[in-house]
Write a protein that holds these residues in place. Structure first.
Motif, PDB file in Angstrom:
ATOM      1  N   ILE A  61       0.842  -1.202   0.000  1.00 28.75           N
ATOM      2  CA  ILE A  61       0.000   0.000   0.000  1.00 28.75           C
ATOM      3  C   ILE A  61       0.879   1.255   0.000  1.00 28.75           C
ATOM      4  O   ILE A  61       0.653   2.205  -0.765  1.00 28.75           O
ATOM      5  CB  ILE A  61      -0.939  -0.013   1.220  1.00 28.75           C
ATOM      6  N   LEU A  62       1.899   1.245   0.882  1.00 34.64           N
ATOM      7  CA  LEU A  62       2.797   2.401   0.947  1.00 34.64           C
ATOM      8  C   LEU A  62       3.542   2.603  -0.360  1.00 34.64           C
ATOM      9  O   LEU A  62       3.733   3.740  -0.820  1.00 34.64           O
ATOM     10  CB  LEU A  62       3.788   2.211   2.101  1.00 34.64           C
ATOM     11  N   ASP A  63       3.977   1.513  -0.957  1.00 33.63           N
ATOM     12  CA  ASP A  63       4.701   1.607  -2.220  1.00 33.63           C
ATOM     13  C   ASP A  63       3.835   2.227  -3.306  1.00 33.63           C
ATOM     14  O   ASP A  63       4.303   3.045  -4.105  1.00 33.63           O
ATOM     15  CB  ASP A  63       5.186   0.213  -2.644  1.00 33.63           C
ATOM     16  N   ALA A  64       2.553   1.819  -3.340  1.00 30.79           N
ATOM     17  CA  ALA A  64       1.638   2.379  -4.344  1.00 30.79           C
ATOM     18  C   ALA A  64       1.408   3.870  -4.127  1.00 30.79           C
ATOM     19  O   ALA A  64       1.139   4.618  -5.079  1.00 30.79           O
ATOM     20  CB  ALA A  64       0.304   1.620  -4.304  1.00 30.79           C
ATOM     21  N   LEU A  65       1.520   4.322  -2.851  1.00 29.50           N
ATOM     22  CA  LEU A  65       1.307   5.735  -2.543  1.00 29.50           C
ATOM     23  C   LEU A  65       2.593   6.550  -2.574  1.00 29.50           C
ATOM     24  O   LEU A  65       2.561   7.783  -2.424  1.00 29.50           O
ATOM     25  CB  LEU A  65       0.668   5.863  -1.152  1.00 29.50           C
TER      26      LEU A  65
END
Length: 624
Positions: A61-65
């Motif tokens: 999730i963090l990587d996508a954001l």
């Protein structure tokens, strides 16, 4: 800026819809295609708590954001410049339209690579999800209006199914009609198949990307098309070349017309091999490194099913019921049909060339591949037909023995009343049928010879069937410590066989027919291949070895049972073939139509070319 504000801001920039809900926030998860908000963001004691109810990991999730784990902490220093996601640039917008050219939704492509879906809100703006759309609208094939138009203008034009919109557009620019589903691999639905089938395409090539998700996606598209009633030509190929390209768009960018010209031939005419190693980037996996010349056909034979009638229907149902690869099921069904055919049928290739239609089929599979269940389902109708024939023969034997007893009594009485010579002649001419036996499982050389001798000198017919083929070949290939493959050779060619043994009666049969359907493990197959006498005598070139793809590890749940109606039709057809095989002591002769002869002749010439130029080096075909 608090950590929670930072996360919510990143979600908003990503295009997620955010809603407050009882002290937390619900949003569409950026790590997967989220139509129903499944991401929870809440304030914890020391920072932000993220949880995706669909199972996405926090790191994803963090990587996508464009965030890091430190951005979730309230104690983290302000790292705005470092944590602010890279600005996403819209690089393409793909319309998914209904056949009447009204817009259903769009897929927006960003760079860095990302995709989002949106639909019109009716007021000139956008809603960034597909809620409210019907299933039919969500499952529209890409370029649907263009496909409908092409079908009207060029009804015979084939269709390519790729993995993504970029691939499709590249193919269209090269003159190849193409479609796909939205959001990439794994998202093809039955609605897509129904829409394609409704358009009436009868020739489809599925182009898989060169990775595991791409191959799995291609097979899923194939299975969905067949499940929903597609009955045209169907091929599956892998887009690849030796310089690393892995999808149609890459190949077109690097190879241009060299690739699309030959792909066009494939799509139009079912080309599966070419001989130019330098310009053919569609390659057979595991082919010799020195020559990548063949289209990679995934392990599937589904494009054959529509042409095979009950054989195709049963094979498809058998594969689903036993959870085996379709090739496994189809080969097993074909080998089963090949038994009664091989017992009785000759094909007149030309007036001076008669070929027995005898198939000696080997299915090679390791343990746990469900060989026995597959063989049982296929063979039960033939086993039952043989049991009934045996019972009928037993009744005939009992009747013949009763008549023999009467003739013996008549002979005894004739000594006193006269007519003794005539009584002796009648008794001598009276015969008692042998027990009926059409199928052997334990096929020793001795057992085959004895059974052949019992059937008479004119014609002997014996089918060998076993799910433990290693034992069959171990017994059949050895006799008194020496190789003895003559039985298989004569049984495949349908020719004369004779044997002189000191320990038992001689055997002489004018026409010996031995069709085979055996399953064996790879180690047993290696032993058969390693027998120099088998290779030198031509045994290997007569066998038809098939090693289907394994589904071990993928067989979750239970397969759908074969319908009673289909099973009854299968049983009826096999029973009819079995009865025809034994309806006469003479073989049945079939002739090839001019069309069939042409197909066979072209195939023969293609194989001959491959054998001669060395581009086709797979072992059994070269031997054959």
């Amino acid at each position: 800026m608090s950590a929670l504000q930072k996360v919510l801001g990143a979600l908003s920039d990503h295009g997620s819809t955010i809603k407050p809900n009882r002290g937390q926030y619900l949003a569409q998860c950026p790590a997967h295609d989220d139509h129903n908000p499944s991401l929870s963001a809440a304030q914890g004691d020391k920072g932000v708590l993220l949880h995706c109810f669909a199972g996405c990991q926090t790191d994803a999730i963090l990587d996508a954001l464009g965030l890091t784990p430190a951005d979730l902490s309230d104690d983290a220093p302000d790292r705005k410049e470092k944590t602010t996601p890279k600005p996403k640039e819209v690089v393409a917008i793909y319309d998914y339209q209904r056949a009447v050219r009204t817009l259903s939704y769009q897929v927006v492509r960003y760079e860095p690579k990302d995709f989002r879906q949106r639909r019109p809100d009716g007021h000139g703006g956008w809603i960034w999800n597909l809620k409210g759309l019907s299933t039919e609208d969500r499952e529209l094939p890409f370029m649907l209006p263009e496909l409908a138009e092409i079908r009207k203008e060029q009804p015979d034009r084939p269709l390519a199914i790729a993995e993504g919109e970029q691939d499709c557009l590249a193919l269209w620019k090269q003159g190849i009609s193409s479609t796909c589903n939205a959001m990439g691999a794994g998202k093809w639905k039955d609605g897509h198949s129904k829409a394609v089938i409704k358009l009436g395409f009868t020739d489809i090539v599925i182009i898989a990307d060169r990775d595991d998700p791409g191959k799995a996606h291609a097979l899923a598209v194939r299975d969905s098309l067949l499940k929903n009633g597609y009955r045209g030509d169907l091929q599956t190929v892998i887009a690849t070349c030796d310089d690393g390209c892995k999808d149609p768009a890459d190949l077109i960018a690097h190879h241009g017309e060299e690739w699309t010209d030959q792909l066009g031939e494939l799509v139009a005419g079912g080309v599966t091999t070419v001989t130019n190693c330098d310009t053919w980037p569609l390659t057979r996996e595991n082919s010799p490194e020195k020559c990548h010349t063949t289209v990679t056909l995934l392990p599937e034979v589904s494009h054959l099913l529509p042409r095979l009638g009950i054989l195709g229907e049963f094979s498809n149902a058998l594969a689903a019921a036993t959870q085996v690869d379709l090739e496994f099921a189809l080969a097993s069904a074909l080998a089963t049909v090949g038994l009664p055919v091989g017992l009785s049928v000759n094909v007149e290739v030309r007036s001076d060339w008669i070929e027995p239609a005898i198939l000696q089929c080997l299915l090679i599979a390791p343990p746990s591949e469900r060989k026995s269940p597959v063989l049982g389902v296929c063979m039960d109708p033939i086993y039952e037909a043989e049991r009934e024939a045996r019972e009928q023969r037993k009744a005939q034997i009992a009747s013949a023995k009763a008549i023999e007893a009467e003739l013996e009594l008549e002979k005894a009485n004739a000594r006193k009343s006269g007519g003794y010579r005539d009584a002796c002649e009648r008794l001598e001419n009276h015969t008692i049928p042998n027990e009926f036996r059409a199928i052997l499982g334990k096929a020793t050389a001795e057992a085959l010879e004895v059974l052949a001798a019992r059937q008479g000198e004119r014609l002997a017919r014996i089918a060998v069937v076993s799910d433990e083929g290693g034992a069959v070949f171990g017994d059949l290939g050895r006799y008194q410590n020496s190789t003895n493959w003559e039985l298989l050779l004569a049984g495949y060619d349908g020719r004369r066989y004779s044997s002189e043994r000191l320990s038992r009666a001689s055997v002489l049969v004018d026409e010996l027919r031995i069709p085979l359907f055996v399953m064996l493990q790879p180690s047993a197959w290696d032993e058969v291949k390693g027998d120099a006498a088998a290779s030198g005598r031509g045994v290997l070139s007569r066998l038809s070895p098939i090693r289907p793809r394994s589904l071990v590890g993928e067989r979750f749940g239970f397969g759908a049972p074969i319908s009673k109606v289909l099973m009854a039709r299968w049983a009826q057809r096999l029973t009819e073939l079995f009865a025809q095989a034994y309806a006469s002591d003479e073989s049945i002769r079939l002739t090839l139509s001019p069309e069939a002869f042409g197909v066979w002749a072209r195939f023969k010439d293609e194989v001959e070319t491959e054998l001669g130029d060395g581009t086709f080096e797979r072992w059994p075909l070269r031997c054959w």
